[in-house]
Scaffold this motif. Sequence first.
Motif, PDB file in Angstrom:
ATOM      1  N   GLY A   1       0.789  -1.220   0.000  1.00 30.12           N
ATOM      2  CA  GLY A   1       0.000   0.000   0.000  1.00 30.12           C
ATOM      3  C   GLY A   1       0.822   1.271   0.000  1.00 30.12           C
ATOM      4  O   GLY A   1       0.327   2.353   0.337  1.00 30.12           O
ATOM      5  N   ILE A   2       2.090   1.170  -0.404  1.00 31.68           N
ATOM      6  CA  ILE A   2       2.990   2.332  -0.413  1.00 31.68           C
ATOM      7  C   ILE A   2       2.768   3.142  -1.690  1.00 31.68           C
ATOM      8  O   ILE A   2       2.667   2.592  -2.780  1.00 31.68           O
ATOM      9  CB  ILE A   2       4.461   1.889  -0.312  1.00 31.68           C
ATOM     10  N   ARG A   3       2.695   4.443  -1.533  1.00 30.51           N
ATOM     11  CA  ARG A   3       2.640   5.354  -2.676  1.00 30.51           C
ATOM     12  C   ARG A   3       4.059   5.871  -2.902  1.00 30.51           C
ATOM     13  O   ARG A   3       4.636   6.525  -2.035  1.00 30.51           O
ATOM     14  CB  ARG A   3       1.687   6.515  -2.406  1.00 30.51           C
ATOM     15  N   VAL A   4       4.624   5.563  -4.053  1.00 29.77           N
ATOM     16  CA  VAL A   4       6.024   5.890  -4.339  1.00 29.77           C
ATOM     17  C   VAL A   4       6.097   7.131  -5.222  1.00 29.77           C
ATOM     18  O   VAL A   4       5.454   7.202  -6.275  1.00 29.77           O
ATOM     19  CB  VAL A   4       6.731   4.715  -5.061  1.00 29.77           C
ATOM     20  N   LEU A   5       6.871   8.100  -4.800  1.00 32.91           N
ATOM     21  CA  LEU A   5       7.128   9.301  -5.593  1.00 32.91           C
ATOM     22  C   LEU A   5       8.604   9.319  -5.983  1.00 32.91           C
ATOM     23  O   LEU A   5       9.480   9.088  -5.136  1.00 32.91           O
ATOM     24  CB  LEU A   5       6.778  10.562  -4.807  1.00 32.91           C
ATOM     25  N   VAL A   6       8.868   9.587  -7.250  1.00 25.34           N
ATOM     26  CA  VAL A   6      10.241   9.570  -7.768  1.00 25.34           C
ATOM     27  C   VAL A   6      10.687  10.989  -8.079  1.00 25.34           C
ATOM     28  O   VAL A   6      10.048  11.703  -8.859  1.00 25.34           O
ATOM     29  CB  VAL A   6      10.348   8.716  -9.050  1.00 25.34           C
ATOM     30  N   LYS A   7      11.792  11.404  -7.484  1.00 25.45           N
ATOM     31  CA  LYS A   7      12.420  12.694  -7.791  1.00 25.45           C
ATOM     32  C   LYS A   7      13.443  12.440  -8.891  1.00 25.45           C
ATOM     33  O   LYS A   7      14.435  11.737  -8.699  1.00 25.45           O
ATOM     34  CB  LYS A   7      13.088  13.253  -6.534  1.00 25.45           C
ATOM     35  N   HIS A   8      13.195  13.040 -10.068  1.00 24.24           N
ATOM     36  CA  HIS A   8      14.011  12.744 -11.240  1.00 24.24           C
ATOM     37  C   HIS A   8      15.205  13.700 -11.359  1.00 24.24           C
ATOM     38  O   HIS A   8      15.232  14.585 -12.213  1.00 24.24           O
ATOM     39  CB  HIS A   8      13.155  12.802 -12.503  1.00 24.24           C
ATOM     40  N   GLU A   9      16.214  13.446 -10.536  1.00 28.89           N
ATOM     41  CA  GLU A   9      17.446  14.230 -10.638  1.00 28.89           C
ATOM     42  C   GLU A   9      18.212  13.905 -11.916  1.00 28.89           C
ATOM     43  O   GLU A   9      19.075  14.671 -12.349  1.00 28.89           O
ATOM     44  CB  GLU A   9      18.333  13.981  -9.412  1.00 28.89           C
TER      45      GLU A   9
END
Length: 326
Positions: A38-46
């Motif tokens: 149930g994890i919501r994953v957010l990706v920071k696109h460096e």
Amino acid sequence: MLPVSHDDILAARARLRPFFEASPVRHYPLLDELVGYGIRVLVKHENHLPTGSFKVRNGTASITALTSEQAERGVIAATTGNHGLGLAWAGAARGVSVTICVPRGNNPEKNAVIRSLGATLIEVGDRYDDTVVACRTIAEQERRTIVHSTNHIPVLAGAGTMSAEFLEQAPDLDAMVIALGGGSQAVGALAVIEALKPDVQLFAVQSQGATAQHDGWRDGVPRAGEPVRTFAEGIATGSTYDLTFDALRGGLSDFVLASDKMIAQCVRDLWTITHNLAEGAGATGLAGLRLLAPRLAGKTVGIVMCGGNLDAVRAAEILAGRTPGV
């Protein structure tokens, strides 16, 4: 006490603003399914920044912090690639002479880009730690300012700008999982979290083939010159560092190790789901999250694709289902 302050990071953000925009944060539902719990994953696109890595922040923050005398003499650094790329890019933008020392056999594509940006590149030493020693000697001979990839306050401040952006773009973050080499990203994140949202948990992950930082964090004993064997050169660190050691020990919620096989799988997963090609270090945050997932069930978790500079030979090997060096 942290070696870098939120004020240092705000000052670095002001200096960086004319050079590039904030990197995007994106949500991929298929990544949530992959991680599970149930994890919501957010990706920071460096990897979308100039030079394809967060380290352009560190390089630009350092170059723009030089005195006029230091800028005239130029800078020098030891690196396995991304730190050198960032310095070379910023040096070209500001007209500052840059010399970059890399280990022999370093990523040839990173070497080529560093040279293309006008920096002098010197291949010296069989290991990164040997390269650091050679770099100091050249710095003394040429009276250049050393910009260490970790033990340098403007570097830490530059790295902290990433987390400052991340918390603004995703104020609902409950936790972050960051790949750790020298520790600039993590320490910068700790300074931002402390100032803006102290309830955010910060986790670090390192390769099982380069455990110096992890082992030092666990037992409180600094390391130097430890063996390193990982294809993820961005976190191929065999030592702990004075400016980050105590801060990491006091601030991280936990520190885990991922195998190179798992990191390579995460490179493939990120390519399949996001169509972004991450280098080893850039996929290590996802590897760490998968290890930590049971503890982070139901939370919103940020990971950082900190670099996308995977060379063509390793990319082909990994996407074919193999793990480099195995």
